[in-house]
Write a protein that holds these residues in place. Structure first.
Motif, PDB file in Angstrom:
ATOM      1  N   ALA A   1     -40.953 -12.695 -44.769  1.00 18.42           N
ATOM      2  CA  ALA A   1     -41.826 -13.014 -43.633  1.00 18.42           C
ATOM      3  C   ALA A   1     -43.207 -12.372 -43.741  1.00 18.42           C
ATOM      4  O   ALA A   1     -43.357 -11.259 -44.235  1.00 18.42           O
ATOM      5  N   ASP A   2     -44.189 -13.108 -43.243  1.00 21.27           N
ATOM      6  CA  ASP A   2     -45.518 -12.529 -43.025  1.00 21.27           C
ATOM      7  C   ASP A   2     -45.569 -11.802 -41.691  1.00 21.27           C
ATOM      8  O   ASP A   2     -46.402 -10.914 -41.494  1.00 21.27           O
ATOM      9  N   GLY A   3     -44.705 -12.211 -40.762  1.00 28.74           N
ATOM     10  CA  GLY A   3     -44.640 -11.571 -39.455  1.00 28.74           C
ATOM     11  C   GLY A   3     -43.268 -11.749 -38.843  1.00 28.74           C
ATOM     12  O   GLY A   3     -42.522 -12.665 -39.212  1.00 28.74           O
ATOM     13  N   VAL A   4     -42.937 -10.867 -37.905  1.00 31.33           N
ATOM     14  CA  VAL A   4     -41.610 -10.860 -37.299  1.00 31.33           C
ATOM     15  C   VAL A   4     -41.738 -10.887 -35.778  1.00 31.33           C
ATOM     16  O   VAL A   4     -42.530 -10.127 -35.205  1.00 31.33           O
ATOM     17  N   ILE A   5     -40.976 -11.788 -35.151  1.00 34.99           N
ATOM     18  CA  ILE A   5     -40.852 -11.818 -33.699  1.00 34.99           C
ATOM     19  C   ILE A   5     -39.465 -11.290 -33.358  1.00 34.99           C
ATOM     20  O   ILE A   5     -38.457 -11.790 -33.873  1.00 34.99           O
ATOM     21  N   VAL A   6     -39.398 -10.277 -32.483  1.00 33.32           N
ATOM     22  CA  VAL A   6     -38.122  -9.673 -32.092  1.00 33.32           C
ATOM     23  C   VAL A   6     -37.847 -10.006 -30.628  1.00 33.32           C
ATOM     24  O   VAL A   6     -38.470  -9.437 -29.731  1.00 33.32           O
ATOM     25  N   PRO A   7     -36.935 -10.936 -30.352  1.00 36.38           N
ATOM     26  CA  PRO A   7     -36.579 -11.221 -28.960  1.00 36.38           C
ATOM     27  C   PRO A   7     -35.694 -10.105 -28.398  1.00 36.38           C
ATOM     28  O   PRO A   7     -34.771  -9.646 -29.072  1.00 36.38           O
ATOM     29  N   VAL A   8     -35.979  -9.690 -27.181  1.00 37.03           N
ATOM     30  CA  VAL A   8     -35.226  -8.606 -26.540  1.00 37.03           C
ATOM     31  C   VAL A   8     -35.026  -8.934 -25.068  1.00 37.03           C
ATOM     32  O   VAL A   8     -35.977  -9.319 -24.385  1.00 37.03           O
ATOM     33  N   GLN A   9     -33.815  -8.774 -24.575  1.00 41.15           N
ATOM     34  CA  GLN A   9     -33.589  -8.896 -23.137  1.00 41.15           C
ATOM     35  C   GLN A   9     -33.954  -7.584 -22.453  1.00 41.15           C
ATOM     36  O   GLN A   9     -33.790  -6.501 -23.029  1.00 41.15           O
ATOM     37  N   ALA A  10     -34.434  -7.698 -21.225  1.00 46.84           N
ATOM     38  CA  ALA A  10     -34.882  -6.517 -20.488  1.00 46.84           C
ATOM     39  C   ALA A  10     -33.715  -5.854 -19.765  1.00 46.84           C
ATOM     40  O   ALA A  10     -33.661  -5.815 -18.532  1.00 46.84           O
ATOM     41  N   ASN A  11     -32.764  -5.351 -20.552  1.00 50.57           N
ATOM     42  CA  ASN A  11     -31.707  -4.525 -19.971  1.00 50.57           C
ATOM     43  C   ASN A  11     -31.429  -3.367 -20.920  1.00 50.57           C
ATOM     44  O   ASN A  11     -31.829  -3.388 -22.087  1.00 50.57           O
TER      45      ASN A  11
ATOM     46  N   PRO B   1     -46.604  -0.896 -50.795  1.00 52.71           N
ATOM     47  CA  PRO B   1     -46.216  -0.715 -49.391  1.00 52.71           C
ATOM     48  C   PRO B   1     -45.958  -2.046 -48.702  1.00 52.71           C
ATOM     49  O   PRO B   1     -46.679  -3.017 -48.907  1.00 52.71           O
ATOM     50  N   LYS B   2     -44.907  -2.084 -47.899  1.00 55.13           N
ATOM     51  CA  LYS B   2     -44.570  -3.306 -47.169  1.00 55.13           C
ATOM     52  C   LYS B   2     -45.205  -3.278 -45.788  1.00 55.13           C
ATOM     53  O   LYS B   2     -44.954  -2.362 -45.005  1.00 55.13           O
ATOM     54  N   ARG B   3     -46.049  -4.274 -45.521  1.00 51.61           N
ATOM     55  CA  ARG B   3     -46.658  -4.387 -44.204  1.00 51.61           C
ATOM     56  C   ARG B   3     -46.605  -5.850 -43.771  1.00 51.61           C
ATOM     57  O   ARG B   3     -46.998  -6.738 -44.530  1.00 51.61           O
ATOM     58  N   TRP B   4     -46.103  -6.072 -42.559  1.00 50.75           N
ATOM     59  CA  TRP B   4     -46.158  -7.409 -41.992  1.00 50.75           C
ATOM     60  C   TRP B   4     -47.498  -7.589 -41.300  1.00 50.75           C
ATOM     61  O   TRP B   4     -48.080  -6.630 -40.792  1.00 50.75           O
ATOM     62  N   HIS B   5     -47.978  -8.799 -41.259  1.00 53.52           N
ATOM     63  CA  HIS B   5     -49.240  -9.061 -40.569  1.00 53.52           C
ATOM     64  C   HIS B   5     -49.082  -8.939 -39.063  1.00 53.52           C
ATOM     65  O   HIS B   5     -50.064  -8.729 -38.357  1.00 53.52           O
ATOM     66  N   PHE B   6     -47.857  -9.073 -38.589  1.00 48.23           N
ATOM     67  CA  PHE B   6     -47.589  -8.804 -37.173  1.00 48.23           C
ATOM     68  C   PHE B   6     -46.111  -8.505 -36.979  1.00 48.23           C
ATOM     69  O   PHE B   6     -45.248  -8.979 -37.717  1.00 48.23           O
ATOM     70  N   LEU B   7     -45.849  -7.667 -35.993  1.00 46.30           N
ATOM     71  CA  LEU B   7     -44.495  -7.375 -35.503  1.00 46.30           C
ATOM     72  C   LEU B   7     -44.618  -7.371 -33.986  1.00 46.30           C
ATOM     73  O   LEU B   7     -45.285  -6.513 -33.404  1.00 46.30           O
ATOM     74  N   ARG B   8     -43.988  -8.361 -33.329  1.00 50.23           N
ATOM     75  CA  ARG B   8     -44.165  -8.506 -31.896  1.00 50.23           C
ATOM     76  C   ARG B   8     -42.815  -8.651 -31.207  1.00 50.23           C
ATOM     77  O   ARG B   8     -41.846  -9.147 -31.791  1.00 50.23           O
ATOM     78  N   PHE B   9     -42.780  -8.212 -29.956  1.00 52.43           N
ATOM     79  CA  PHE B   9     -41.542  -8.194 -29.182  1.00 52.43           C
ATOM     80  C   PHE B   9     -41.660  -9.189 -28.033  1.00 52.43           C
ATOM     81  O   PHE B   9     -42.624  -9.163 -27.265  1.00 52.43           O
ATOM     82  N   LEU B  10     -40.668 -10.063 -27.947  1.00 52.12           N
ATOM     83  CA  LEU B  10     -40.649 -11.104 -26.921  1.00 52.12           C
ATOM     84  C   LEU B  10     -39.520 -10.823 -25.943  1.00 52.12           C
ATOM     85  O   LEU B  10     -38.350 -10.782 -26.326  1.00 52.12           O
ATOM     86  N   ILE B  11     -39.870 -10.629 -24.683  1.00 54.50           N
ATOM     87  CA  ILE B  11     -38.863 -10.399 -23.636  1.00 54.50           C
ATOM     88  C   ILE B  11     -38.267 -11.748 -23.253  1.00 54.50           C
ATOM     89  O   ILE B  11     -38.992 -12.672 -22.880  1.00 54.50           O
ATOM     90  N   THR B  12     -36.951 -11.854 -23.339  1.00 60.62           N
ATOM     91  CA  THR B  12     -36.287 -13.132 -23.095  1.00 60.62           C
ATOM     92  C   THR B  12     -35.291 -13.035 -21.947  1.00 60.62           C
ATOM     93  O   THR B  12     -34.901 -11.938 -21.535  1.00 60.62           O
ATOM     94  N   ARG B  13     -34.884 -14.200 -21.448  1.00 65.72           N
ATOM     95  CA  ARG B  13     -33.900 -14.295 -20.363  1.00 65.72           C
ATOM     96  C   ARG B  13     -34.278 -13.388 -19.181  1.00 65.72           C
ATOM     97  O   ARG B  13     -33.447 -12.719 -18.589  1.00 65.72           O
ATOM     98  N   PHE B  14     -35.557 -13.398 -18.866  1.00 65.66           N
ATOM     99  CA  PHE B  14     -36.096 -12.476 -17.856  1.00 65.66           C
ATOM    100  C   PHE B  14     -35.862 -13.021 -16.448  1.00 65.66           C
ATOM    101  O   PHE B  14     -36.211 -14.164 -16.147  1.00 65.66           O
TER     102      PHE B  14
END
Length: 402
Positions: A254-264, A292-305
């Motif tokens: 991946a060039d970037g990673v989206i991490v879905p997370v529930q807010a609990n 060195p390993k670097r992603w162009h983005f690492l972002r967190f998505l709040i789901t099932r909110f």
């Protein structure tokens, strides 16, 4: 009358086979509801207003040029005069206006978290379709053996998908390239999944051992995708709910990673564990690549909110800890979005002109669902476009350096 607490619930091969047959019959019924009588799912047409929204061209201009023959004519309803366009026609309009400038190379986005039930597939499929509606050439790679992303395109993983159609053969060294297939979206291709992908978990380390020094169990997918990067603008990878060889291959590629997370609290704890294990795998990535390993983005998505006080508190924690890596808009928990998986019809595929009472999808709920999805997908899209510009600069610098 029998006592429900003392019913025989034992199960052997025969009983399991019977239950599997019943479950598959229900899946068939759902698929038939989602597809045409020819058993092939098709994509709806789009109104002139929607085409204007996706292309940025004024409605009046679309009508005038469609009538004049500059654009495809679309289909005009004889009763009300309303004009609609197929997805292919909308792409043709974009091409007439030069709106589909290709990326320098495909940007690979992995949607990953080893916690299940966090709407990974919902996010991956809707993001792929969001970009497709804006003219991007998209490849969706389903690496989850359960095949939820595959099901979203009306394919039943273990009936409609053969082992040679998944990434399995390539990953284990039995094929020299990844097999891609078309979908009913003219600009979304798919590498589907089914349960046979589980075998790759065992075969990947064996392959690395066979191939000897310099080979790795986590870099195989990156090699396969490199051969496809000039054919697409965006590659979206839907990963399994585990930090497995399949997931680490996706993250490495991946060039970037989206991490879905529930807010609990349970999911937040799981996310912290995911990040800890991810940080440990980075050392392996760097050893493999030699840099060195670097992603162009690492972002967190709040789901099932749901917007409860406890969820809002955890969102504040995430924003404090992850800062601007947290996507500003949560993916709220709505019946319309939840139904996208079981009904095999995403929000972007649902037609607001013909509400479906079985999904509780009237115009109001449809608009609400779009109001939730679009800001999330636009923020991810903006992040990806920024990464593409950075990668294009890097490629130009390398070319200039000779």
């Amino acid at each position: 009358m029998s006592d429900p607490l003392h019913v025989d619930r034992s199960a052997g091969a025969d009983e399991v086979q019977l239950l599997a047959g019943r479950a598959m019959a229900l899946v068939d019924k759902v698929k038939q509801h989602a597809t045409s009588p020819l058993e092939t799912k098709s994509l709806r047409s789009f109104s002139t207003g929607e085409v204007a929204e996706f292309t940025g061209i004024a409605v009046a201009t679309i009508k005038r040029k469609a009538t004049a023959g500059t654009y495809p004519a679309g289909t005009v309803n004889s009763q009300n005069g309303h004009r609609t366009f197929s997805m292919a026609e909308m792409l043709e309009i974009m091409d007439v206006e030069g709106l589909r400038e290709p990326f320098a190379r495909a940007i690979t986005v992995a949607v990953a978290n080893f916690k299940g039930g966090v709407a990974k597939t919902t996010a991956a499929v809707h993001y792929a379709q969001y970009e497709a509606l804006r003219g991007r050439r998209v490849l969706l790679l389903d690496l989850d053996p359960q095949g939820s992303g595959t099901s979203s395109f009306a394919l039943i993983p273990d009936r409609d998908v053969g082992q040679d159609q998944t990434a399995r053969d390539f990953l284990q060294g039995d094929a020299d390239k990844l097999t891609v297939q078309k979908t009913y979206w003219p600009n979304i291709d798919l590498i589907p999944a089914n349960l046979s992908l589980y075998a790759a978990e065992f075969e990947l380390p064996k392959r690395a051992e066979r191939e000897g020094p310099g080979s790795s169990a986590v870099s195989v997918l990156a090699e396969g995708l490199s051969a496809l990067k000039d054919q697409y603008d965006i590659i979206v990878i839907d990963t399994p709910p585990a930090l497995s060889y399949l997931t680490t291959n996706a993250i490495y590629a991946a060039d970037g990673v989206i991490v879905p997370v529930q807010a609990n609290m349970m999911d937040f704890t799981s996310c912290s564990q995911f990040l800890r294990l991810l940080s440990e795998t980075i050392a392996d990535f760097e050893f493999i690549s030699g840099s060195p390993k670097r992603w162009h983005f690492l972002r967190f998505l709040i789901t099932r909110f749901g917007g409860t006080d406890s969820e809002n508190a955890i969102v504040e924690w995430m924003q404090a800890i992850f800062g601007e890596r947290t996507i500003r808009y949560p993916l709220a928990n709505t019946s319309a979005i939840q139904a996208a998986g079981p009904e095999m019809v995403s929000i972007y595929e649902a037609d607001p002109r013909h509400p479906d009472p079985n999904r509780r999808m009237d115009r109001r709920t449809y608009k609400r669902a779009l109001g939730i999805l679009n800001p999330v997908m636009e923020e991810i899209s903006t992040t990806v476009r920024f990464a593409e510009k950075e990668i294009a600069k890097e490629l130009n610098a390398k070319r200039e350096a000779g």
